[in-house]
Design an enzyme around this catalytic site. Sequence first.
Site, PDB file in Angstrom:
ATOM      1  N   PRO A 123       0.409  -1.148  -0.175  1.00 15.10           N
ATOM      2  CA  PRO A 123      -0.015   0.018   0.202  1.00 15.10           C
ATOM      3  C   PRO A 123       0.437   1.587   0.053  1.00 15.10           C
ATOM      4  CG  PRO A 123      -1.024  -1.825   1.908  1.00 15.10           C
ATOM      5  CD  PRO A 123       0.407  -1.969   1.253  1.00 15.10           C
ATOM      6  N   GLY A 127       3.952   3.578   5.317  1.00 14.02           N
ATOM      7  CA  GLY A 127       5.312   3.002   6.342  1.00 14.02           C
ATOM      8  C   GLY A 127       5.714   1.779   6.200  1.00 14.02           C
ATOM      9  N   LEU A 128       4.814   0.849   4.960  1.00 12.01           N
ATOM     10  CA  LEU A 128       5.361  -0.145   4.707  1.00 12.01           C
ATOM     11  C   LEU A 128       6.529  -0.699   4.241  1.00 12.01           C
ATOM     12  CD1 LEU A 128       2.109  -2.108   4.634  1.00 12.01           C
ATOM     13  CD2 LEU A 128       3.330  -1.855   6.515  1.00 12.01           C
ATOM     14  N   GLY A 130       7.430   0.971   1.506  1.00  9.42           N
ATOM     15  CA  GLY A 130       6.800   0.679  -0.697  1.00  9.42           C
ATOM     16  C   GLY A 130       8.005   1.447  -1.356  1.00  9.42           C
ATOM     17  N   SER A 131       8.904   1.860  -0.619  1.00 14.74           N
ATOM     18  CA  SER A 131       9.377   3.155  -1.717  1.00 14.74           C
ATOM     19  C   SER A 131      10.855   1.643  -1.593  1.00 14.74           C
ATOM     20  CB  SER A 131       9.779   4.392  -1.115  1.00 14.74           C
ATOM     21  OG  SER A 131      10.556   4.781   0.331  1.00 14.74           O
ATOM     22  N   SER A 132      11.875   1.955  -0.279  1.00 16.00           N
ATOM     23  CA  SER A 132      12.680   0.655  -0.177  1.00 16.00           C
ATOM     24  C   SER A 132      12.377   0.034  -0.670  1.00 16.00           C
ATOM     25  CB  SER A 132      13.832   0.879   0.607  1.00 16.00           C
ATOM     26  OG  SER A 132      12.950   0.172   1.420  1.00 16.00           O
ATOM     27  N   ASP A 176      14.840   0.406   7.045  1.00 13.22           N
ATOM     28  CA  ASP A 176      13.649  -0.372   5.872  1.00 13.22           C
ATOM     29  C   ASP A 176      14.743  -0.999   5.474  1.00 13.22           C
ATOM     30  OD1 ASP A 176      12.163   1.445   7.443  1.00 13.22           O
ATOM     31  OD2 ASP A 176      13.242   3.120   5.927  1.00 13.22           O
TER      32      ASP A 176
HETATM   33  N1  LIG Z   1       3.923   2.476  -4.605  1.00 14.30           N
HETATM   34  C1  LIG Z   1       4.189   2.536  -4.723  1.00 14.30           C
HETATM   35  N2  LIG Z   1       4.811   2.439  -6.442  1.00 14.30           N
HETATM   36  C2  LIG Z   1       5.657   3.862  -7.232  1.00 14.30           C
HETATM   37  N3  LIG Z   1       6.632   4.919  -5.935  1.00 14.30           N
HETATM   38  C3  LIG Z   1       5.977   4.949  -4.723  1.00 14.30           C
HETATM   39  C4  LIG Z   1       5.020   3.878  -4.166  1.00 14.30           C
HETATM   40  N4  LIG Z   1       5.305   3.896  -2.815  1.00 14.30           N
HETATM   41  C5  LIG Z   1       6.060   5.134  -2.564  1.00 14.30           C
HETATM   42  N5  LIG Z   1       6.785   5.310  -3.622  1.00 14.30           N
HETATM   43  C6  LIG Z   1       7.974   6.392  -4.207  1.00 14.30           C
HETATM   44  O1  LIG Z   1       8.958   6.098  -2.884  1.00 14.30           O
HETATM   45  C7  LIG Z   1       8.512   7.221  -2.547  1.00 14.30           C
HETATM   46  C8  LIG Z   1       8.901   7.596  -0.885  1.00 14.30           C
HETATM   47  O2  LIG Z   1       7.576   6.967  -0.366  1.00 14.30           O
HETATM   48  P1  LIG Z   1       7.373   7.145   1.235  1.00 14.30           P
HETATM   49  O3  LIG Z   1       6.864   8.342   2.145  1.00 14.30           O
HETATM   50  O4  LIG Z   1       8.404   6.856   1.558  1.00 14.30           O
HETATM   51  O5  LIG Z   1       6.347   5.939   1.262  1.00 14.30           O
HETATM   52  P2  LIG Z   1       6.959   4.577   1.948  1.00 14.30           P
HETATM   53  O6  LIG Z   1       6.556   4.481   3.479  1.00 14.30           O
HETATM   54  O7  LIG Z   1       5.941   3.506   1.348  1.00 14.30           O
HETATM   55  O8  LIG Z   1       8.038   3.995   2.146  1.00 14.30           O
HETATM   56  C9  LIG Z   1       7.334   8.502  -3.387  1.00 14.30           C
HETATM   57  O9  LIG Z   1       7.489   9.620  -3.255  1.00 14.30           O
HETATM   58  C10 LIG Z   1       7.377   7.397  -4.506  1.00 14.30           C
HETATM   59  O10 LIG Z   1       8.427   8.850  -4.952  1.00 14.30           O
HETATM   60  O1  LIG Z   2       9.319   7.011  10.556  1.00 12.89           O
HETATM   61  C1  LIG Z   2       9.904   6.254  10.910  1.00 12.89           C
HETATM   62  O2  LIG Z   2       9.408   5.105  11.746  1.00 12.89           O
HETATM   63  C2  LIG Z   2      10.487   5.390   9.450  1.00 12.89           C
HETATM   64  O3  LIG Z   2      10.130   6.843   8.020  1.00 12.89           O
HETATM   65  C3  LIG Z   2      10.792   5.826   7.336  1.00 12.89           C
HETATM   66  O4  LIG Z   2      10.122   4.860   6.683  1.00 12.89           O
HETATM   67  P1  LIG Z   2       8.683   4.548   5.299  1.00 12.89           P
HETATM   68  O5  LIG Z   2       8.307   3.907   5.156  1.00 12.89           O
HETATM   69  O6  LIG Z   2       9.147   5.763   4.721  1.00 12.89           O
HETATM   70  O7  LIG Z   2       7.450   5.729   7.292  1.00 12.89           O
HETATM   71  C4  LIG Z   2      12.175   5.580   7.259  1.00 12.89           C
HETATM   72  O8  LIG Z   2      12.758   5.360   6.005  1.00 12.89           O
HETATM   73  C5  LIG Z   2      13.027   5.067   8.184  1.00 12.89           C
HETATM   74  O9  LIG Z   2      13.446   4.600   8.383  1.00 12.89           O
HETATM   75  C6  LIG Z   2      12.083   5.149   9.519  1.00 12.89           C
HETATM   76  O10 LIG Z   2      12.152   4.371   9.709  1.00 12.89           O
HETATM   77 MG   LIG Z   3       9.741   4.915   2.180  1.00  7.40          MG
END
Ligand SMILES: Nc1ncnc2c1ncn2[C@@H]1O[C@H](COP(=O)(O)OP(=O)(O)O)[C@@H](O)[C@H]1O
Ligand SMILES: O=C(O)[C@H]1O[C@H](OP(=O)(O)O)[C@H](O)[C@@H](O)[C@@H]1O
Ligand SMILES: [Mg+2]
Length: 361
Positions: A123, A127-128, A130-132, A176
């Site tokens: 999703p 905060g799961l 998704g980016s990394s 992450d």
């Molecule tokens: N599901 C997704 N599909 C495509 N790009 C994503 C997705 N989730 C995150 N991103 C990319 O990663 C960036 C950072 O996301 P982030 O706020 O760290 O969310 P997350 O909690 O999923 O890691 C976003 O601005 C976007 O560019």
């Molecule tokens: O705030 C946090 O707990 C985490 O926030 C980011 O993760 P995300 O999944 O994108 O919310 C960050 O990358 C982590 O290092 C933090 O612990």
């Molecule tokens: Mg992220």
Amino acid sequence: MDEESPSSRKSNEIEHKVYARVGLLGNPSDVYYGRTISFSLANFWATVKLQPSHHLIITPHPTHDLVQFSGLDHLVNRLQSEGYYGGVRLLMSICKVFYNYCNENNIELSKENFTLSYDTNIPRQTGLSGSSAIVCAALNCLLDFYKVRHLVKVEIRPDLILSAEKELGIIAGLQDRVAQVYGGLVYMDFNKDHMEKLGHGVYTPMDTSLLPPLQLIYAENPSDSGKVHSTVQKRWLDGDEFIVSSMAEVADLALQGQTAILEKDYSKLADLMNRNFDLRRSMFGDDALGSLNIEMVEVARRVGAASKFTGSGGAVVVFCPDGPPQVKLLEDACKEAGFVIQPVKVVPSYLNEDDLKTLPG
Ligand SMILES: Nc1ncnc2c1ncn2[C@@H]1O[C@H](COP(=O)(O)OP(=O)(O)O)[C@@H](O)[C@H]1O
Ligand SMILES: O=C(O)[C@H]1O[C@H](OP(=O)(O)O)[C@H](O)[C@@H](O)[C@@H]1O
Ligand SMILES: [Mg+2]
């Protein structure tokens, strides 16, 4: 692709799968030389595919990188709910970081090109991680395509993934990326001296069977981890005493949590989880965390469960100390509140033999 295997190879195509992660204790102190315990979550994953090609091509995802709309209202709605960015920038950035790292470390890369594409069911921005997950899967593809996996140490890979996001101005920490490189349950210590001396933290895999059953609650509620963190990061850098001491306390929760988990002292674990969220709330403030996110934590607490954010907001990890009847109460409460709830599934460690060879000892 086989669900159990994080990677596969069809003819000359390379595909890697990387799971979402849950910050169980200590986050967000990973951003501030702290400690965390995090695990890789089997419920959701991202995949990146690499195919050799004449030119180097980064393929936009048909829905996550939308550039065609039914009209202005569609475009504006989309930008308001999901923001401007998708995964393309993540793929480009890890290519740059990988190339520079190899150059700086005399790792020779062949002149072949490739096409990268991705998909994800994590999703979005909840905060799961998704980016990394996207960045880590792409890095795995590059390591295999150029056959340099044995030359890039496992401990360094989370730093490369983080650099790719920092390059884009995303404020984030290492938890992450460590959970996603190692898989399974990992205790992480980001002690400043160690980080400065070695360039990475101390990562200790833990037995995933020590964990009690956990639940995951989330809502379609994209929140930008960079934005959430910006004020607290500034205050921390300015030496704000409240932030510095609270963050040290958050880091200490992971240290205590390691013992609690090893001893299966789950009532202690519940206390630590609750304290973790309370400290985050006092540092970040309710406006930055968002009322929907706070309600997800409180829904769980109203049935007597322990709860905290998995990351920077959007999803919550819950422990129900009273077992299945309490889980049932929680499910009903989530249904009423419009939140999705699922039992947590933990991924076992997924380091392969080549990866293990790069670890000390
Ligand atoms: N599901 C997704 N599909 C495509 N790009 C994503 C997705 N989730 C995150 N991103 C990319 O990663 C960036 C950072 O996301 P982030 O706020 O760290 O969310 P997350 O909690 O999923 O890691 C976003 O601005 C976007 O560019
Ligand atoms: O705030 C946090 O707990 C985490 O926030 C980011 O993760 P995300 O999944 O994108 O919310 C960050 O990358 C982590 O290092 C933090 O612990
Ligand atoms: Mg992220």
